[in-house]
Design an enzyme around this catalytic site. Structure first.
Site, PDB file in Angstrom:
ATOM      1  CD  GLN A 144       6.128   8.816  21.349  1.00 30.97           C
ATOM      2  OE1 GLN A 144       6.323   9.805  20.789  1.00 30.97           O
ATOM      3  NE2 GLN A 144       5.874   8.980  22.913  1.00 30.97           N
ATOM      4  CG  HIS A 208       8.601  13.727  22.010  1.00 32.16           C
ATOM      5  ND1 HIS A 208       9.025  14.716  22.783  1.00 32.16           N
ATOM      6  CD2 HIS A 208       7.927  12.777  22.677  1.00 32.16           C
ATOM      7  CE1 HIS A 208       8.273  14.442  23.906  1.00 32.16           C
ATOM      8  NE2 HIS A 208       7.708  13.334  23.916  1.00 32.16           N
ATOM      9  CD  GLU A 304       3.204  25.580  25.304  1.00 33.81           C
ATOM     10  OE1 GLU A 304       3.832  25.872  26.303  1.00 33.81           O
ATOM     11  OE2 GLU A 304       3.514  25.866  23.999  1.00 33.81           O
ATOM     12  CE1 TYR A 314       4.120  30.376  19.006  1.00 32.21           C
ATOM     13  CE2 TYR A 314       5.947  29.756  17.694  1.00 32.21           C
ATOM     14  CZ  TYR A 314       4.519  30.478  17.869  1.00 32.21           C
ATOM     15  OH  TYR A 314       3.897  31.192  16.847  1.00 32.21           O
ATOM     16  CE1 TYR A 325       5.203  13.006  31.688  1.00 30.20           C
ATOM     17  CE2 TYR A 325       7.075  12.847  30.399  1.00 30.20           C
ATOM     18  CZ  TYR A 325       5.994  12.824  30.399  1.00 30.20           C
ATOM     19  OH  TYR A 325       5.109  13.472  29.343  1.00 30.20           O
TER      20      TYR A 325
END
Length: 434
Positions: A144, A208, A304, A314, A325
């Site tokens: 990523q 991430h 979200e 949060y 997963y």
């Protein structure tokens, strides 16, 4: 240039696979620890549909989880449909993963190429693409990682300053970094590029990164980060001595904004604005309220929408409306945020929408879209239109479902066109038909 015109957008359903795919479109499968949420379709389960007597939901797939929302409007909003006749054009094809975009002049975009670490200029009027701009930073482009978001300084016409986010190798692993450089007058290079911030600690992973950036009305910068995905790193989202899983508030020199909520806490990093996030890849200000909204990946389901306020927690990874997963609960299946002292999401998706870049429609070119939110969906493949009233989600629409594209970033041009970039290297333009 391919052109598609239709009077009404039609909804489509996407088949959901039970296989977890590898990170960000890579062809090779990987284990759970290196799975990209954006490529991980949810498993179908015998979930309940919309309640009898209510409006039909935009979501046609069964739920993955059995969690109950904290309030009725928190998930599965009623379907809405755009009535304005729309023109859709594929302005550019053949690029790489086009992760971030910014309109720096009317109908001219700066566009990042994640894997190639290139910054390009795209002209929406004629579809032309510049040569790569020189002077971009070295990146780690595994999985990523790569060259991520781009924005320009509020005084760009004078300063010509361009800000980039990227994944960077440093001692101990990789970090999400922010850098800036001046776009040359001939638009061929970024001059004097410098790294102004690194979201430490470094971590030896390639997932991430978060990486979205946006300026506030005081010309300071908000940066989003991810918690780096792995079980051993995700708890850092709850820790105030790490910039992982956070919204960060910085000056244009990369220093913490003095009004940040934890500047008086000796055990906290001064740049932290909010925490307890998983992987934030969309951020924008609601033009109707000036509130800062973010969209972030959940695990399997539980993506979200949140309104970010300073100092708020949060909840990730202590609470979640999604599953691991593997199908197991996250932290024994605690979903209620408020009961645990955390902020409830304004909205969540079950199954996943794999949300990436987002933008509010701050324009009157298509009046029924004004102040609506648009989000790029990676898996399933569509653009999500979200209708908001009094901070509640009251409607959803799924656009371009037939294009089978991973929509990575969204912006609204000065002329009121909705622009979407894709992992497949295309740039779409949607506007009112003439």
């Amino acid at each position: 240039m391919m052109k598609i015109t239709w009077s009404r957008m039609m909804f489509g359903t996407m088949l959901m696979s039970s296989m977890v795919l590898a990170a960000c479109g890579d062809d090779e499968a990987s284990d759970e620890g290196s799975t990209d949420d954006s490529d991980a379709p949810t498993e179908e389960s015998a979930g309940e549909g919309t309640e009898e007597g209510t409006n039909e939901s935009a979501e046609t797939e069964p739920k993955v989880t059995e969690f109950e929302p904290a309030f009725p409007e928190q998930t599965r909003a009623p379907a809405v449909e755009t009535e304005t006749e729309l023109d859709t054009e594929v302005v550019v094809e053949g690029l790489g993963v086009s992760w971030g975009m910014e309109e720096f002049e009317t109908n001219r975009l700066l566009v990042t190429q994640r894997d190639a670490a290139e910054l390009l200029i795209v002209n929406l009027e004629d579809g032309s693409v510049s040569d790569p701009i020189e002077g971009t930073p070295e990146v780690n482009n595994e999985d990523q990682g790569g060259l991520l978001d781009v924005t320009v300084a509020p005084d760009f016409e004078e300063s010509r300053m361009v800000f980039l986010t990227f994944s960077q190798d440093i001692e101990g692993g990789t970090v999400t970094s922010v850098g800036k450089g001046m776009l040359s007058e001939d638009e061929t290079s970024l001059e004097d590029f410098e790294v102004i911030f690194q979201a430490t600690p470094a971590y030896e992973g390639t997932l991430h990164y978060g990486g979205r950036i946006i300026f506030d009305d005081e010309d300071n910068l908000f940066l989003t980060t991810g918690e780096r995905s792995d079980v051993e790193s995700r708890d850092r989202a709850q820790e105030l001595d790490a910039y992982l899983g956070k919204v960060i508030h910085l000056t244009q020199d990369g220093e913490p904004v003095e009004s940040n909520p934890f500047t008086e806490d000796e055990d906290a990093l001064d740049g932290i604005y909010s925490y307890g996030h998983r992987n934030i890849q969309g951020v924008d200000f609601n033009p109707a309220t000036s509130d800062l909204w973010i969209v972030e990946f959940g695990p399997q389901a539980g993506d979200e929408l949140n309104i970010v306020e300073p100092g708020n927690n949060y909840g990730w990874p202590i609470v979640s409306y999604g599953l691991e997963y593997s199908g197991e609960f996250v932290n024994e299946g605690i979903s209620e945020h408020e009961a645990q002292g955390f902020v409830e999401p304004r909205y969540y998706w079950d199954p996943t929408s794999a949300p990436s870049g987002m933008s509010f429609y701050d324009n009157d070119a298509i009046p029924e879209w004004e102040n609506n939110m648009f989000i790029g969906g990676l898996a399933p493949n569509y653009i999500i239109r979200v209708v908001i009233e009094d901070d509640m989600i009251v409607g959803e629409e799924r656009l371009l479902t037939d294009e089978v594209e991973r929509f990575r970033d969204i912006l609204v041009t000065e002329d009121g066109a909705l622009i979407a970039s894709t992992d497949g290297g295309s740039i779409y333009q949607m506007s009112a038909a003439e």
